[in-house]
Design an enzyme around this catalytic site. Structure first.
Site, mmCIF file in Angstrom:
data_model
loop_
_atom_site.group_PDB
_atom_site.id
_atom_site.type_symbol
_atom_site.label_atom_id
_atom_site.label_comp_id
_atom_site.label_asym_id
_atom_site.label_seq_id
_atom_site.Cartn_x
_atom_site.Cartn_y
_atom_site.Cartn_z
ATOM 1 N N ARG A 51 0.963 -0.894 5.277
ATOM 2 C CA ARG A 51 0.119 -2.055 5.091
ATOM 3 C C ARG A 51 -0.689 -1.944 3.804
ATOM 4 O O ARG A 51 -0.687 -2.843 2.962
ATOM 5 C CB ARG A 51 -0.812 -2.200 6.297
ATOM 6 N N THR A 52 -1.365 -0.813 3.640
ATOM 7 C CA THR A 52 -2.216 -0.641 2.461
ATOM 8 C C THR A 52 -1.376 -0.586 1.187
ATOM 9 O O THR A 52 -1.703 -1.225 0.187
ATOM 10 C CB THR A 52 -3.060 0.641 2.606
ATOM 11 N N LYS A 80 6.472 20.515 -4.490
ATOM 12 C CA LYS A 80 6.691 21.679 -5.358
ATOM 13 C C LYS A 80 5.384 22.367 -5.706
ATOM 14 O O LYS A 80 5.345 23.230 -6.569
ATOM 15 C CB LYS A 80 7.403 21.256 -6.642
#
Lengths: 362, 362, 362
Positions: A51-52, A80
């Site tokens: 949503r964000t 990594k």
């Protein structure tokens, strides 16, 4: 240059300015459709939040800009072992503005201190989520016509709900706000929020465990979810949970112009039957979130045009390196060669807090 | 407003119209390169499918539009328990049209019933995949010059192959179609497909287990994969599998103008050596899929300009809530507060089927 | 048509040309902002690499083009067993140019041989990564003013570091290059690199285990990471690792105009304190990588406009199918129906190497 890590990074005047711009965008979308042409937003989501993320991406695209980014840590260099600081420096070579979500508290602040472009905090663990609060404020303003003289109820998990704490902080700067805090005893607003926000600002507030009796007095009802995992005792959860579910029956007790908000995603704490009720404003809140993000992106890019000095947080009373934060959810636990910084609490100068996560360090 | 969940949501006239538009796009791509400027497609892929997702995204971009979305459930709010209905309502605030793939049958229908923008089903479990069928139809039309008077062979897994059932349904509305069903006994076309599609429409069909002897009669050969996991008996699988692999040697038995289709991805069911054969049309099918998706996006957005009333499926003979679907792959098993709806079968009014997944409920 | 799989696919003249275009882009970005309008780059990342992927995406967007793609194998059709060759053919229907990262050596070559659009190798296992080398070369050129008459130190893991081998190969074609190879004995440059690159081209080189004593002589210091997992003996690793960490103290021994490069991501092999040193050029390298990728995308698309014949590698001395590659990290181990091809080694005609991964096959 400015970054927005916490809702209090924006003054009341600036928030009112963003609300004005967002309202103008709603009225005249075409006027804004090329404003960010040639600009790039980087959405750096170290944990998923559809949503964000999509709200930010839609916002940038509606401004005529472009988007690059990632939607989870396992498709990023974080796997990594790259530091947040290095990621921020690298992304500054590719984009014009960053929206960052991170599971660790303070990560967007570390990014802002290292990026050469503005950073917007799109949620850092249970800590801050300022653009959700901007969405909440625009919705209240548009639906109720004002941000002062309101009785605002907060219901559900008031202990861990960052959106609740953040909206309380934002409302504390407006006048005539009455707050009704509705939650099970296990999930009441924490003491530091009462102290630093409600009492420090002389806000009028009451606490109750009873949603139904509180409902008739409210102009705004802000719902959040009561999660089973917050309870030590499963039976206690089972006994309580239904009291904090908003049903059509309970809504009969609310005023005809009460508005219901929810930061979403909802699971079952608001019955789907209420969606058709005109007072249900949580999907309008989603739309308003997009418009406020558009306004914020515009504002930060404008500021940067005029001032590209680095974002800093130096303050005379900061204490460097003596204290170490012990909050396991703080970015300072993992970020390489990060300078430990403590700041005196605003309400009690003898208390020192970590600048990244705001937890006490002494 | 229109959504496309099943190929039969489109009439023969509409499909012919889409084929015309797609053909025009192929001839005059520049004419369409700004048609969707300022529009956004949301690709909501709750399970991965590179080919289909990138086809939709390329389609929207070639129309001058933009794309937002996600490519797997674990980078979406679904991992937080958000319902399909709520996701559809939220995405309606961000985009102009949705392409949804979901592992549960009926999920795109639930999305269409809740979105305020058109929804295209990009595959719901083993159920429907209408835009694949549009790709198949355009390829047959362009390669053979017609959609009637054709002998079409389907080879491989005809039991579970949704693309086979869907193309059979689409072809049943054209005249002069002869169908040759080529599969091991374990993977023959199911009884309901024979009954509801082939027999109901008086289609001319034969069943055989022998690809080589069927080949010489075919105008079109539609290949699908025979998967080991479909067989209870591994030895049976080992004994059979090679019969359903298309090799250069077998292709010598086909006519010089037979075309070979495959919905892809292929594993080993068509030898790579055949790719250079002019009759191999499965990569043309990929390209045609993009053009048909362009035509479909255009059409649905045009319809929405004129009519933004919600997508509904109410029908007088629907039976509400009395019957519950027990198909574990049906969206109704998990979606909150979903109304159970059953519809009488088209061929037998005493049989009731779930509207979401089409399985019998009585 | 051209693809770029290895840095030696580009002649010195072509590299100089790319450097000129990149420099012009840096001076006149607006001149290039619409060059790729209507074009699509497909970023096919079968393993995650934020930095490289976002660099390509930013590059294409700054040229006015669009991007489609995926960022990890589990959100791609590879999880359904599609071959690299088929993926390349499918993506050729959707995009105009491909940037591919793959964990298996030779995968981008297989893609290039099957695609009908140019393919850029964005890293294939520990094998090749030509655009990193382009970034390195532009950085050296811009910071030092030349690509000849330089003393270049390589420090850290020189055994497995593909960026080291690739930059050595590129520099071997310029004159007056002195090479200082600084590494623990376990991680020295492999014999075939010494033989095929350094000795074959009569390059002036020395080997040492001592970074501090080598530093004063260097014009360029190329740092890489010494990873614990490369050592059989953990104590040996613990004893050695600090010697290959670049600190502010060690930098005092370097010349005032030595430049420090690093392919990133860095973990701890360069102290964060050095970031503020003007000689630290690894973030400039990131920016330069974007500009060289812009230049390369432009060049390959221009070539393709004029010549869309397929990319081939046929050569008279190639040996087909007799030899099979046994390198477990070679794409030939998994790709279906791939033709085994061996080529005679450039320095010893009796040695045959796999064309995909360059490992000996006889």
């Amino acid at each position: 240059m400015r970054s927005v890590i916490d809702i209090v990074d924006l003054s009341v005047e600036e928030i009112d300015g963003l609300i004005d711009v967002a309202s103008d965008i709603i009225e005249n979308p075409k006027k804004y459709s090329e404003k960010c042409k040639g600009k790039k937003l980087a959405t750096l989501f170290f944990e998923p939040s559809t949503r964000t993320r999509l709200s930010f991406e839609a916002a940038m695209i509606e401004l005529g800009g472009n988007v690059i980014g990632f939607s989870s840590a396992n498709s990023s260099s974080a796997s990594k072992g790259e530091s947040v600081a290095d990621t921020a420096k690298v992304i500054s070579c590719y984009a014009d503005i960053i929206a960052m979500r991170h599971p660790l508290e303070g990560a967007p602040l570390v990014a802002a201190l290292n990026a050469s472009i503005p950073v917007i905090n799109a949620g850092d663990g249970g800590h801050k989520h300022p653009t959700q609060t901007l969405a909440d404020l625009l919705t209240i303003k548009r639906e109720k016509g004002r941000l002062n003289n309101l009785t605002v109820g907060f219901c559900g998990d008031l202990k861990y709900g960052r959106t609740v704490h953040s909206l309380l902080g934002a409302l504390s700067r407006y006048t005539g706000i009455k707050v009704v805090l509705i939650s099970p005893e296990e999930l009441m607003v924490p003491a530091y929020v009462k102290h630093d926000i409600l009492e420090k600002n002389n806000m009028d507030y009451v606490e109750t465990t009873d949603l139904e009796s509180a409902l008739p007095s409210l102009d705004v009802l802000y719902m959040t979810r009561v999660q089973q995992e917050r309870f030590a005792d499963v039976e206690e959860y089972e006994r309580l949970k239904d009291s904090y579910i908003l049903t059509a029956e309970k809504m009969e007790k609310a005023k005809s112009d009460t508005i219901v908000l929810h930061p979403l995603p909802r699971v079952n704490e608001i019955s789907v039957a209420i969606d058709k009720d005109d007072r249900a404003c949580y999907f309008k809140q989603v739309l308003n979130g997009k418009y406020m993000r558009m306004a914020l992106i515009l504002k930060l890019l404008e500021i940067r045009e005029k001032d590209d000095s680095p974002f800093t947080i130096d303050r005379e009373d900061f204490v460097y390196s003596t204290y170490k934060c012990h909050n396991k959810k703080c970015i300072s636990m993992v970020e390489q060669e990060l300078v430990n910084i403590a700041k005196p609490s605003e309400t009690d100068q003898s208390v020192l807090r970590c600048v990244y996560c705001d937890k006490k360090v002494n």
